[in-house]
Write a protein that holds these residues in place. Structure first.
Motif, PDB file in Angstrom:
ATOM      1  N   ILE A 141       0.874  -1.175   0.000  1.00  0.00           N
ATOM      2  CA  ILE A 141       0.000   0.000   0.000  1.00  0.00           C
ATOM      3  C   ILE A 141       0.907   1.220   0.000  1.00  0.00           C
ATOM      4  O   ILE A 141       1.679   1.435   0.937  1.00  0.00           O
ATOM      5  CB  ILE A 141      -0.924   0.016   1.229  1.00  0.00           C
ATOM      6  CG1 ILE A 141      -1.777  -1.250   1.252  1.00  0.00           C
ATOM      7  CG2 ILE A 141      -1.809   1.261   1.208  1.00  0.00           C
ATOM      8  CD1 ILE A 141      -2.540  -1.450   2.544  1.00  0.00           C
ATOM      9  N   ALA A 142       0.842   1.996  -1.066  1.00  0.00           N
ATOM     10  CA  ALA A 142       1.753   3.132  -1.224  1.00  0.00           C
ATOM     11  C   ALA A 142       0.966   4.372  -1.626  1.00  0.00           C
ATOM     12  O   ALA A 142      -0.216   4.304  -1.967  1.00  0.00           O
ATOM     13  CB  ALA A 142       2.828   2.817  -2.268  1.00  0.00           C
ATOM     14  N   CYS A 143       1.639   5.502  -1.591  1.00  0.00           N
ATOM     15  CA  CYS A 143       1.013   6.769  -1.965  1.00  0.00           C
ATOM     16  C   CYS A 143       0.890   6.872  -3.487  1.00  0.00           C
ATOM     17  O   CYS A 143       1.677   6.286  -4.233  1.00  0.00           O
ATOM     18  CB  CYS A 143       1.832   7.934  -1.425  1.00  0.00           C
ATOM     19  SG  CYS A 143       1.054   9.557  -1.694  1.00  0.00           S
ATOM     20  N   ALA A 144      -0.090   7.648  -3.920  1.00  0.00           N
ATOM     21  CA  ALA A 144      -0.303   7.848  -5.354  1.00  0.00           C
ATOM     22  C   ALA A 144       0.705   8.823  -5.957  1.00  0.00           C
ATOM     23  O   ALA A 144       0.737   9.000  -7.174  1.00  0.00           O
ATOM     24  CB  ALA A 144      -1.728   8.365  -5.594  1.00  0.00           C
ATOM     25  N   CYS A 149       7.237   5.227  -6.716  1.00  0.00           N
ATOM     26  CA  CYS A 149       6.815   4.034  -7.449  1.00  0.00           C
ATOM     27  C   CYS A 149       7.496   2.820  -6.815  1.00  0.00           C
ATOM     28  O   CYS A 149       8.692   2.599  -7.022  1.00  0.00           O
ATOM     29  CB  CYS A 149       7.190   4.151  -8.921  1.00  0.00           C
ATOM     30  SG  CYS A 149       6.724   2.693  -9.889  1.00  0.00           S
ATOM     31  N   MET A 163      -0.610  -4.682  -5.403  1.00  0.00           N
ATOM     32  CA  MET A 163      -0.368  -3.296  -5.007  1.00  0.00           C
ATOM     33  C   MET A 163      -1.591  -2.414  -5.185  1.00  0.00           C
ATOM     34  O   MET A 163      -2.357  -2.567  -6.126  1.00  0.00           O
ATOM     35  CB  MET A 163       0.782  -2.745  -5.863  1.00  0.00           C
ATOM     36  CG  MET A 163       1.403  -1.467  -5.375  1.00  0.00           C
ATOM     37  SD  MET A 163       2.853  -1.005  -6.389  1.00  0.00           S
ATOM     38  CE  MET A 163       3.879  -2.470  -6.216  1.00  0.00           C
ATOM     39  N   ARG A 165      -2.505   1.979  -4.541  1.00  0.00           N
ATOM     40  CA  ARG A 165      -1.956   3.273  -4.169  1.00  0.00           C
ATOM     41  C   ARG A 165      -3.101   4.267  -3.956  1.00  0.00           C
ATOM     42  O   ARG A 165      -4.064   4.269  -4.714  1.00  0.00           O
ATOM     43  CB  ARG A 165      -0.990   3.770  -5.255  1.00  0.00           C
ATOM     44  CG  ARG A 165       0.170   2.819  -5.460  1.00  0.00           C
ATOM     45  CD  ARG A 165       1.052   3.214  -6.641  1.00  0.00           C
ATOM     46  NE  ARG A 165       1.767   4.457  -6.400  1.00  0.00           N
ATOM     47  CZ  ARG A 165       2.661   4.971  -7.249  1.00  0.00           C
ATOM     48  NH1 ARG A 165       2.920   4.354  -8.397  1.00  0.00           N
ATOM     49  NH2 ARG A 165       3.280   6.096  -6.960  1.00  0.00           N
ATOM     50  N   ASN A 166      -2.976   5.056  -2.928  1.00  0.00           N
ATOM     51  CA  ASN A 166      -3.968   6.101  -2.667  1.00  0.00           C
ATOM     52  C   ASN A 166      -3.265   7.329  -2.099  1.00  0.00           C
ATOM     53  O   ASN A 166      -2.073   7.278  -1.767  1.00  0.00           O
ATOM     54  CB  ASN A 166      -5.066   5.592  -1.724  1.00  0.00           C
ATOM     55  CG  ASN A 166      -4.554   5.261  -0.333  1.00  0.00           C
ATOM     56  OD1 ASN A 166      -3.849   6.045   0.302  1.00  0.00           O
ATOM     57  ND2 ASN A 166      -4.908   4.086   0.179  1.00  0.00           N
ATOM     58  N   ASN A 169      -1.175   7.164   1.296  1.00  0.00           N
ATOM     59  CA  ASN A 169      -1.037   5.746   1.689  1.00  0.00           C
ATOM     60  C   ASN A 169      -1.806   5.412   2.970  1.00  0.00           C
ATOM     61  O   ASN A 169      -1.282   4.784   3.897  1.00  0.00           O
ATOM     62  CB  ASN A 169       0.438   5.347   1.844  1.00  0.00           C
ATOM     63  CG  ASN A 169       1.301   6.335   2.604  1.00  0.00           C
ATOM     64  OD1 ASN A 169       1.853   7.255   2.018  1.00  0.00           O
ATOM     65  ND2 ASN A 169       1.407   6.150   3.912  1.00  0.00           N
ATOM     66  N   THR A 181      -9.106   0.465  -0.964  1.00  0.00           N
ATOM     67  CA  THR A 181      -7.923  -0.075  -0.293  1.00  0.00           C
ATOM     68  C   THR A 181      -8.236  -1.347   0.477  1.00  0.00           C
ATOM     69  O   THR A 181      -7.549  -2.363   0.332  1.00  0.00           O
ATOM     70  CB  THR A 181      -7.317   0.980   0.651  1.00  0.00           C
ATOM     71  OG1 THR A 181      -6.908   2.114  -0.133  1.00  0.00           O
ATOM     72  CG2 THR A 181      -6.105   0.411   1.378  1.00  0.00           C
ATOM     73  N   CYS A 205       5.039  14.593   1.458  1.00  0.00           N
ATOM     74  CA  CYS A 205       3.750  14.047   1.039  1.00  0.00           C
ATOM     75  C   CYS A 205       2.680  15.138   1.001  1.00  0.00           C
ATOM     76  O   CYS A 205       2.360  15.751   2.028  1.00  0.00           O
ATOM     77  CB  CYS A 205       3.314  12.927   1.989  1.00  0.00           C
ATOM     78  SG  CYS A 205       1.743  12.163   1.530  1.00  0.00           S
TER      79      CYS A 205
END
Length: 321
Positions: A141-144, A149, A163, A165-166, A169, A181, A205
């Motif tokens: 789960i990662a940031c958009a 990446c 994976m 992404r939002n 995160n 998510t 962020c």
């Protein structure tokens, strides 16, 4: 005897549609048939209708031409001085933008064909196996954010990481209800049976900055409505880092929010069950793309249960730099 239909008036406005054909005299003679009390020669009826139809088509074509000319003149008259010249000059600019867009996709095409030639065809058996099923070891789960990446910075290969992404995160709690998510989480954990969940936060962020900059009486944009899920992390940050400037508080909240998401993962029964059984591990990761370092830690669930605490306890904290 000769009879004629009453003439039909035509509006002077060329944009008014005509619902009736133009009136023409109706000739009669003795060689005829009876129709509504009037006598008409059959062959001349046909020719008469044909003439009316031709007249209608001709008139409609004239109207269409008038409408087109009037619309063009109206647009020109409504524009500011030099409007026509601006319109003429706009086409080359539009073509330039279109060409730029075409160049972007030509570049993507080249990248894809390079991938196909050098990676896909070079590992054909692997990709054919992936076409049948996937067995990823990680749920990520990662940031958009476009600068973060996971596959690029951690080298995940196709089939290694499921994976999602939002913004920022975030992982909301089980009680918050469904979201993209946690839907992905459910599939990854219960169906794919991943062995690791890795939530990755990062420096600078924008989502966390939006959270920290929110006003209590804000109307709530879509972005604010999403990041408000991290409000507990914001409250803790304001308490623990009140003496720091805004940028420093945001950096503190980036990690606080990440740990808050790790705790939220344990509110999902099917996650806690697997963590308790040792079938699943939960990890946090923080990517600092200013310094290009990566910090990683693991949730110590057994110690949390032993101590009977809801406060996050972590182990195996390392920094890769």
């Amino acid at each position: 005897m000769t009879a004629s239909a009453a003439p039909i008036s035509v509006s002077g406005d060329p944009f008014v549609s005509i619902s009736k054909p133009l009136a023409l005299p109706l000739p009669f003679n003795s060689s005829c048939i009876v129709l509504h009390g009037a006598t008409l020669r059959a062959s001349r009826i046909f020719r008469f209708k044909l003439e009316i139809r031709k007249t209608e088509l001709t008139h409609l074509r004239l109207l269409k031409g008038l409408r087109s000319n009037k619309t063009s003149d109206l647009k020109a008259s409504m524009g500011p001085p030099g409007f026509n010249q601006q319109q003429e000059n706009k086409n080359p600019e539009t073509m330039t933008e279109a060409e730029k867009g075409l160049d972007l996709f030509n570049d993507l095409k080249d990248r894809f064909l390079s991938f196909k030639k050098n990676k896909y065809m070079g590992n054909l058996e692997h990709f054919q196996n992936l076409a049948q099923a996937q067995f990823p070891k990680f749920m990520v789960i990662a940031c958009a954010d476009s600068r973060v990446c996971p596959s690029y910075i951690l080298g995940f290969q196709p089939g290694e990481a499921f994976m999602i992404r939002n913004v920022a995160n975030l992982v909301t709690s089980f009680e918050n209800g469904p979201s993209e998510t946690n839907a992905a989480l459910e599939f990854a954990v219960t169906t794919l049976k991943v062995e690791n969940i890795l939530v990755i936060g990062h420096s600078c962020c924008g989502g966390i900055r939006a959270l920290m900059g929110m006003q209590d009486d804000a109307n709530g944009s879509l972005l604010e409505s999403w990041v408000v899920a991290g409000k507990n992390a914001r409250i803790k940050t304001e308490t623990a880092a009140s003496g720091l400037d805004f940028d420093q508080r945001c950096r503190h909240c980036e990690k606080e929010s990440l740990n808050h998401s790790l705790l939220n993962l344990l509110t999902y029964p099917w996650i806690e069950e697997r963590v308790s059984n040792g079938e699943l591990l939960i990890h946090g990761g923080y990517y600092d793309f200013v310094e290009c370092s990566f910090e990683k830690w693991t949730v110590d669930y057994m110690k949390m249960k032993t101590e009977g605490t809801d406060v996050l306890v972590v182990k195996d904290r390392v920094v890769w730099c």
